[in-house]
Design a protein around this motif. Structure first.
Motif, mmCIF file in Angstrom:
data_model
loop_
_atom_site.group_PDB
_atom_site.id
_atom_site.type_symbol
_atom_site.label_atom_id
_atom_site.label_comp_id
_atom_site.label_asym_id
_atom_site.label_seq_id
_atom_site.Cartn_x
_atom_site.Cartn_y
_atom_site.Cartn_z
ATOM 1 N N ASN A 276 55.302 -25.881 70.549
ATOM 2 C CA ASN A 276 54.750 -24.561 70.763
ATOM 3 C C ASN A 276 56.026 -23.747 69.686
ATOM 4 O O ASN A 276 55.603 -22.773 69.099
ATOM 5 C CB ASN A 276 54.845 -24.004 71.939
ATOM 6 N N ASP B 255 54.892 -24.257 66.414
ATOM 7 C CA ASP B 255 53.681 -23.612 65.927
ATOM 8 C C ASP B 255 53.778 -22.021 65.807
ATOM 9 O O ASP B 255 53.382 -21.657 64.896
ATOM 10 C CB ASP B 255 52.533 -23.798 67.118
ATOM 11 N N VAL B 256 54.785 -21.583 66.871
ATOM 12 C CA VAL B 256 55.106 -20.230 66.622
ATOM 13 C C VAL B 256 55.928 -19.994 65.466
ATOM 14 O O VAL B 256 55.641 -18.970 64.512
ATOM 15 C CB VAL B 256 55.666 -19.600 67.819
ATOM 16 N N THR C 287 53.643 -20.071 62.219
ATOM 17 C CA THR C 287 52.611 -18.951 62.370
ATOM 18 C C THR C 287 53.420 -17.453 61.830
ATOM 19 O O THR C 287 52.723 -16.851 61.220
ATOM 20 C CB THR C 287 51.945 -18.818 63.475
ATOM 21 N N LYS C 288 54.488 -17.368 62.286
ATOM 22 C CA LYS C 288 55.297 -16.212 62.215
ATOM 23 C C LYS C 288 55.931 -16.097 60.853
ATOM 24 O O LYS C 288 55.678 -14.958 60.120
ATOM 25 C CB LYS C 288 56.387 -16.011 63.280
ATOM 26 N N ASN D 127 49.264 -22.402 61.124
ATOM 27 C CA ASN D 127 49.780 -22.860 62.557
ATOM 28 C C ASN D 127 49.321 -24.370 62.350
ATOM 29 O O ASN D 127 48.850 -24.956 61.586
ATOM 30 C CB ASN D 127 49.069 -22.204 63.525
ATOM 31 N N GLN E 151 47.631 -27.253 63.560
ATOM 32 C CA GLN E 151 45.917 -27.622 64.014
ATOM 33 C C GLN E 151 46.048 -28.289 65.233
ATOM 34 O O GLN E 151 46.832 -29.472 65.331
ATOM 35 C CB GLN E 151 45.415 -28.285 62.899
ATOM 36 N N ALA F 297 47.220 -27.364 68.007
ATOM 37 C CA ALA F 297 48.446 -27.307 69.169
ATOM 38 C C ALA F 297 47.894 -27.002 70.427
ATOM 39 O O ALA F 297 48.551 -27.503 71.534
ATOM 40 C CB ALA F 297 49.319 -26.165 68.478
ATOM 41 N N TYR F 298 46.850 -26.282 70.398
ATOM 42 C CA TYR F 298 46.437 -25.645 71.891
ATOM 43 C C TYR F 298 46.092 -27.001 72.686
ATOM 44 O O TYR F 298 46.165 -27.181 73.618
ATOM 45 C CB TYR F 298 45.210 -24.728 71.793
#
Length: 160
Positions: free
Chosen positions: A17, A20-21, A24-25, A30, A32, A34-35
């Motif tokens: 996470n 990923d953050v 993205t930031k 992001n 792919q 990750a969720y």
């Protein structure tokens, strides 16, 4: 072993996470899936944590009323609750066993990364076996505590 796996799962989720953050930031991209990965890691972490907590007698027992009962009644009542917990855990373990084969039969996979789900169910099944064995052992100790002072002290040491 299951405690270590739980720690690894938590660290892996945090790192995933964080990456990923960060991506993205700062870069607008992001990770792919990750969720999905977080969901699977969380599943493994929760089941491993349940088993680990039971093996370490870390689950909370509400004994405010039961602790004041006479010795035999106290341990019989607590033993009955232990029997119910063990049976519920065994039933849950069996349900996961069924889910493994249903997942294989229907070829259930995640939506984005197309990861098969049955290995995660198998992991949960193994963790539940450990938890059920730990619950059964705890149940045996509770019934032994009716006539054994050493077992009684061990069972009640975590009671408030």
């Amino acid at each position: 072993a299951v405690g270590s796996l739980s720690y690894v799962g938590i660290i892996a989720m945090m790192v995933l996470n964080l990456i990923d953050v960060f991506l993205t930031k700062f870069f607008g991209i992001n990770v792919q899936g990750a969720y999905e990965l977080t969901e699977r890691l969380l599943m493994c972490t929760v089941f491993a944590s349940l088993a680990y907590a039971e093996m370490c007698d870390a689950h909370i027992h509400t004994t405010l009323f039961i602790a004041r009962l006479p010795r035999v009644v106290k341990f019989l009542a607590f033993g009955l609750m232990s029997v119910l917990s063990t049976l519920a855990s065994a039933w849950w373990t069996y349900a996961i066993w069924i889910q493994i084969f249903e997942s294989i039969r229907t070829n259930t996979i995640t939506a984005v990364l197309k990861i098969p789900l049955y290995p995660f169910y198998a992991f949960a099944f193994v963790c539940m076996i450990f938890m059920t064995i730990a619950l059964a052992w705890h149940m045996i100790r509770v019934f032994l505590a009716i006539g054994n002072d050493e077992c009684a002290e061990e069972v009640t040491k975590s009671w408030a």
